[in-house]
Design an enzyme around this catalytic site. Structure first.
Site, PDB file in Angstrom:
ATOM      1  N   GLU A  69      -5.121  -9.215  -0.246  1.00 48.19           N
ATOM      2  CA  GLU A  69      -5.207 -10.115   1.114  1.00 48.19           C
ATOM      3  C   GLU A  69      -3.816 -10.762   1.493  1.00 48.19           C
ATOM      4  OE1 GLU A  69      -8.281 -12.650   1.412  1.00 48.19           O
ATOM      5  OE2 GLU A  69      -9.619 -11.245   0.341  1.00 48.19           O
ATOM      6  N   ASN A 105     -12.773 -10.014  -7.173  1.00 51.03           N
ATOM      7  CA  ASN A 105     -11.363 -10.624  -6.105  1.00 51.03           C
ATOM      8  C   ASN A 105     -11.391 -11.968  -6.005  1.00 51.03           C
ATOM      9  OD1 ASN A 105      -9.446  -9.689  -4.177  1.00 51.03           O
ATOM     10  ND2 ASN A 105     -10.988 -10.859  -2.526  1.00 51.03           N
ATOM     11  N   HIS A 138      -3.073 -15.315  -0.924  1.00 49.67           N
ATOM     12  CA  HIS A 138      -2.339 -15.989   0.199  1.00 49.67           C
ATOM     13  C   HIS A 138      -1.307 -17.074  -0.300  1.00 49.67           C
ATOM     14  CE1 HIS A 138      -5.469 -14.318   2.604  1.00 49.67           C
ATOM     15  NE2 HIS A 138      -6.551 -14.515   1.555  1.00 49.67           N
ATOM     16  N   GLU A 173     -14.355 -14.394  -5.340  1.00 50.82           N
ATOM     17  CA  GLU A 173     -14.268 -15.772  -5.268  1.00 50.82           C
ATOM     18  C   GLU A 173     -15.168 -16.651  -6.262  1.00 50.82           C
ATOM     19  OE1 GLU A 173     -13.716 -17.312  -1.088  1.00 50.82           O
ATOM     20  OE2 GLU A 173     -12.162 -15.578  -0.907  1.00 50.82           O
ATOM     21  N   ASP A 189      -0.822 -12.749   2.590  1.00 52.03           N
ATOM     22  CA  ASP A 189       0.067 -13.127   3.796  1.00 52.03           C
ATOM     23  C   ASP A 189       0.929 -14.419   3.183  1.00 52.03           C
ATOM     24  OD1 ASP A 189      -1.986 -15.245   3.720  1.00 52.03           O
ATOM     25  OD2 ASP A 189      -3.002 -14.367   5.167  1.00 52.03           O
TER      26      ASP A 189
END
Length: 346
Positions: A265, A201, A237, A160, A267
Site C-alpha cells: 500500500e 498484512n 505508508h 492489521e 504512499d
C-alpha cells in the site's frame, strides 16, 4: 488471469479476516454490477511503464483501484497502462461484501475481476459466542472467496493484527475466538481458494522493531504448524525523509520465515504544498523502497495506494499533508514516478 492479476481483501477495519468454510454451500448473493459499470474498460499497456519495467526484474507494480474510479476515464486508462495488479480499495472488505448477515453484495468485486481478466460492521455488534463467530467467519468465506475461487492472485486474510508494541490488537475476532482465529482463517481460506496466495498484512512494519518482530514470530510459528501463511504484506505508508534505515534487513527477516514479501500500500506523504526539495526527497524515498524490494529475492512486487494525489486518502487523515502518490492531481508523473523507473531500470 488475463493481462492483469487481482489482489482482493476482505478487510474488517481493524482486523480483516477472509474467513472461509470447511464444507457449507454458499448463500444466494447479489451480483448486480454497480453503476457506472455497464462496460468494462480496456486499457493499452505501456511497454515502458512501471509494471513492464518491473517484469524485467521478475516483480510487479500494482495499484489500489475501485469501481467508483471507472467514470474517470483518463485515470482508469493511466492505471491500466502503468500497473499490472489491482487491489480493490473497499469493494471486497467485509462491510462491502456482507453488510448484514447473509446479505452478500458481490457485484463490485465481479466488476473488478472482469476488469482484471479482460485486459464487518455487523460482526462487531453481533455479540457472538466463540463457536458462532467461527461459523460466521466460515460462512463469509464460502460466499466471498468461494465466489471468486480461481480468479484472485492474493487474498489478504488477516489485516492489521498487531499493536505498535507487538501485542495483539483488541478485535472481535481475537477477543472472542483468541489468537487461534488466525490459524482458522488461513486453513479454511486455503480450502476455499487453493489457487490464491494467502497473506497477512500490516502497517508500520517497514523497519526493525517490536511490531515487525511480532510478525516474524507469528509467521514462523504458524508455518511450523502447517498454517498456510504464504505472504507478508508491508503496507509502507511512509513520510518523506523519515524512512527507516533498515528496511531491506527487515524485509529479509520476513523472507527468512519462508513466506513471500510484498509492498502492498505504498504512499509517501509530505507537508503540502510540496516543494522542489520535498519532491526530490520523495523521489529518493520511492527509489529506496523499490530497491529494498529488489534486494530481497522473495519480495514479489510493489503496490501503490492509488496512482494519483487526486484520489489519495492522506489529506483526509493527516492535516496539512498529502502529495503522497507517484502522479500529481493532473495525472502527470512526479519525480517519485521516475525514482521507481530508475530503480527498475538499474
Amino acid at each position: 488471469m488475463v493481462g492483469y492479476s487481482l489482489v482482493l481483501s476482505v478487510a474488517l477495519a481493524a482486523t480483516s479476516v477472509l474467513a472461509s468454510p470447511l464444507i457449507p454451500t454458499p448463500c444466494a448473493s447479489s451480483t448486480t454490477a454497480p453503476t457506472p459499470t455497464t462496460s468494462i474498460p480496456v486499457g493499452k499497456r505501456d511497454p515502458k511503464g512501471l509494471d513492464s519495467l518491473a517484469k524485467r526484474k521478475k516483480r510487479f507494480v500494482g495499484c489500489a483501484y475501485d469501481v467508483y474510479h471507472i467514470s474517470d476515464v483518463d485515470y482508469t486508462q493511466l492505471v491500466l497502462a502503468q500497473f499490472g495488479q489491482l487491489t480493490p480499495e473497499n469493494s471486497l472488505k467485509w462491510e462491502s461484501t456482507e453488510p448484514t448477515r447473509n446479505n452478500f453484495t458481490l457485484g463490485n468485486g465481479d466488476t473488478l475481476v472482469k476488469i482484471a481478466e479482460k485486459n464487518k460492521i455487523w460482526v462487531t455488534a453481533g455479540n457472538f459466542a466463540k463457536n458462532e463467530l467461527i461459523s460466521v467467519m466460515k460462512n463469509h468465506i464460502v460466499n466471498v472467496a468461494g465466489h471468486f475461487r480461481g480468479h484472485i492472485a492474493t487474498w489478504d486474510v488477516v489485516n492489521e493484527v498487531f499493536n505498535e508494541d507487538g501485542t495483539f490488537r483488541s478485535t472481535v475476532f481475537h477477543d472472542t475466538i483468541g489468537p487461534e482465529f488466525i490459524d482458522i482463517a488461513f486453513r479454511t481460506a486455503k480450502l476455499a481458494d487453493p489457487f490464491a496466495t494467502l497473506a497477512i498484512n500490516d502497517y508500520n512494519i517497514d523497519g526493525l522493531g517490536p511490531k515487525s518482530t511480532a510478525m516474524v514470530n507469528l509467521v514462523k510459528s504458524a508455518r511450523s504448524r502447517g498454517v498456510p501463511i504464504e505472504q507478508i504484506g508491508a503496507q509502507a505508508h511512509l513520510v518523506v525523509g523519515t524512512l527507516p534505515t533498515n528496511i531491506r534487513e527487515n524485509w529479509q527477516a520476513f523472507a527468512n520465515t519462508g513466506a513471500w514479501v510484498a509492498i502492498t500500500e505504498i504512499d509517501i506523504r509530505m507537508p503540502t504544498p510540496p516543494t522542489e526539495a520535498s519532491l526530490a526527497q520523495q523521489k529518493a524515498d520511492y527509489k529506496t523502497v523499490v530497491n529494498a524490494c529488489l534486494a530481497v529475492s522473495r519480495c514479489v512486487g510493489v503496490t501503490v495506494w492509488g496512482a494519483t494525489d487526486k484520489y489519495s486518502w492522506v489529506p483526509d487523515v493527516f492535516d496539512g499533508e498529502g502529495a503522497a502518490c507517484p502522479y500529481d492531481e493532473n495525472l502527470k508523473p512526479k519525480p517519485a514516478y521516475y525514482g521507481m523507473v530508475e530503480a527498475f531500470k538499474a
